[in-house]
Enzyme design. Sequence first.
Site, PDB file in Angstrom:
ATOM      1  CG  HIS A 135       0.955   6.621   4.625  1.00  0.00           C
ATOM      2  ND1 HIS A 135      -0.085   7.522   4.670  1.00  0.00           N
ATOM      3  CD2 HIS A 135       0.599   5.600   5.429  1.00  0.00           C
ATOM      4  CE1 HIS A 135      -1.018   7.068   5.478  1.00  0.00           C
ATOM      5  NE2 HIS A 135      -0.633   5.894   5.952  1.00  0.00           N
ATOM      6  NE  ARG A 153      -7.556  11.617   5.262  1.00  0.00           N
ATOM      7  CZ  ARG A 153      -8.012  11.035   6.384  1.00  0.00           C
ATOM      8  NH1 ARG A 153      -7.227  10.251   7.086  1.00  0.00           N
ATOM      9  NH2 ARG A 153      -9.233  11.261   6.809  1.00  0.00           N
ATOM     10  CB  THR A 156      -9.366   1.804   7.431  1.00  0.00           C
ATOM     11  OG1 THR A 156      -8.953   2.405   6.206  1.00  0.00           O
ATOM     12  CG2 THR A 156     -10.693   1.137   7.222  1.00  0.00           C
ATOM     13  CG  HIS A 207      -8.276   4.105   1.115  1.00  0.00           C
ATOM     14  ND1 HIS A 207      -8.421   4.026   2.479  1.00  0.00           N
ATOM     15  CD2 HIS A 207      -9.502   4.440   0.637  1.00  0.00           C
ATOM     16  CE1 HIS A 207      -9.679   4.307   2.798  1.00  0.00           C
ATOM     17  NE2 HIS A 207     -10.351   4.555   1.702  1.00  0.00           N
ATOM     18  CD  GLU A 222      -7.302  -0.239   1.130  1.00  0.00           C
ATOM     19  OE1 GLU A 222      -7.553   0.791   1.778  1.00  0.00           O
ATOM     20  OE2 GLU A 222      -6.402  -1.014   1.432  1.00  0.00           O
ATOM     21  CG  ASN A 273      -1.834   1.164   1.307  1.00  0.00           C
ATOM     22  OD1 ASN A 273      -1.417   2.301   1.074  1.00  0.00           O
ATOM     23  ND2 ASN A 273      -3.082   0.939   1.627  1.00  0.00           N
ATOM     24  CG  HIS A 294      -5.575  -1.527   9.226  1.00  0.00           C
ATOM     25  ND1 HIS A 294      -5.239  -0.914  10.405  1.00  0.00           N
ATOM     26  CD2 HIS A 294      -5.996  -0.540   8.395  1.00  0.00           C
ATOM     27  CE1 HIS A 294      -5.474   0.378  10.297  1.00  0.00           C
ATOM     28  NE2 HIS A 294      -5.922   0.633   9.095  1.00  0.00           N
ATOM     29  NE  ARG A 348      -9.368   8.647   4.227  1.00  0.00           N
ATOM     30  CZ  ARG A 348      -9.640   7.812   5.240  1.00  0.00           C
ATOM     31  NH1 ARG A 348      -8.929   6.719   5.415  1.00  0.00           N
ATOM     32  NH2 ARG A 348     -10.603   8.080   6.085  1.00  0.00           N
ATOM     33  CD  GLU A 394      -7.238  -6.011   3.288  1.00  0.00           C
ATOM     34  OE1 GLU A 394      -7.416  -5.726   2.090  1.00  0.00           O
ATOM     35  OE2 GLU A 394      -6.533  -5.333   4.061  1.00  0.00           O
TER      36      GLU A 394
HETATM   37  N1  PXP Z   1      -5.932  -2.940   4.350  1.00  0.00           N
HETATM   38  C1  PXP Z   1      -6.854  -1.939   4.379  1.00  0.00           C
HETATM   39  C2  PXP Z   1      -8.258  -2.264   4.025  1.00  0.00           C
HETATM   40  C3  PXP Z   1      -6.482  -0.627   4.716  1.00  0.00           C
HETATM   41  O1  PXP Z   1      -7.403   0.350   4.735  1.00  0.00           O
HETATM   42  C4  PXP Z   1      -5.123  -0.365   5.003  1.00  0.00           C
HETATM   43  C5  PXP Z   1      -4.703   1.037   5.316  1.00  0.00           C
HETATM   44  O2  PXP Z   1      -4.972   1.884   4.255  1.00  0.00           O
HETATM   45  C6  PXP Z   1      -4.206  -1.428   4.950  1.00  0.00           C
HETATM   46  C7  PXP Z   1      -4.643  -2.709   4.635  1.00  0.00           C
HETATM   47  C8  PXP Z   1      -2.759  -1.226   5.223  1.00  0.00           C
HETATM   48  O3  PXP Z   1      -2.608  -0.892   6.570  1.00  0.00           O
HETATM   49  P1  PXP Z   1      -1.206  -0.377   7.088  1.00  0.00           P
HETATM   50  O4  PXP Z   1      -0.925   0.924   6.396  1.00  0.00           O
HETATM   51  O5  PXP Z   1      -1.424  -0.215   8.564  1.00  0.00           O
HETATM   52  O6  PXP Z   1      -0.199  -1.427   6.743  1.00  0.00           O
END
Ligand code: PXP
Length: 242
Positions: free
Chosen positions: A10, A49, A101, A43, A70, A7, A191, A45, A151
Amino acid sequence: MLTLGVNIDHVATIRQARQTVEPDPIAAAILAELGGADGITVHLREDRRHIQERDVRLLRETVRSHLNLEIAPTENMIAFALNVKPNYVTLVPEKREEVTTEGGLDLVKDLQRFTEVVEKLQGAGIPVSWFIDAVPAQIAAAAETGAQFIELHTGKYANAVSETTRQEELALLIEGCEQAIAAGLRVNAGHGLTYQNVYPVASILGIEELNIGHTIVSRAVLVGMERAVRDMKLAMHGYNLS
Ligand code: PXP
């Protein structure tokens, strides 16, 4: 074999902090793939952001592994997904005021609407994954919607303050995974996973992919800092590093 979806939200968070063009998540995705990422997750949003629509469209063109988009299950987001056609869509709950999330979706509450969402997306050839907690009623509801994937939300496991709670949360994930597979679902998880806590989750039989973001981007910033400072010193001495 267990795969890794990286992901890169960031990377876009850092760019948006200055509303500029760097760092570009597209470049980050290419480098993540060079490092072995099996998929790229972003994601989009509602408040934009971090990831922008432009990012998703370009990633659709450039990602060579698979693109997991996402989104919240809203009409606008679903229309966007139908237009961009990512390799699959993960549907997540979303609150404007949250930092990230905060938990899985409540599918039981609105099963009819959620079933229609799956029909729309999967009818257009886009497999759907529901981001849910490892709660039996939610897993059963996910199967009822006809979605191909879930998930499992690993946030409670990751944030557990005692070893006992962590083991309890891990047991729930194991049971949830078994229930989901028995119901015909394919299972991803994610997550809050870190380099320190990932292994027990990665060892759960049946999970196909882990989606991990924050900890990978955090490490990238740190392992890249020394080189980045060295490069700036070189630039200050007239070397062309563009
Ligand atoms: N899975 C989902 C559905 C999420 O919303 C996120 C965060 O955007 C992640 C996985 C990844 O989480 P993390 O950034 O804490 O590894």
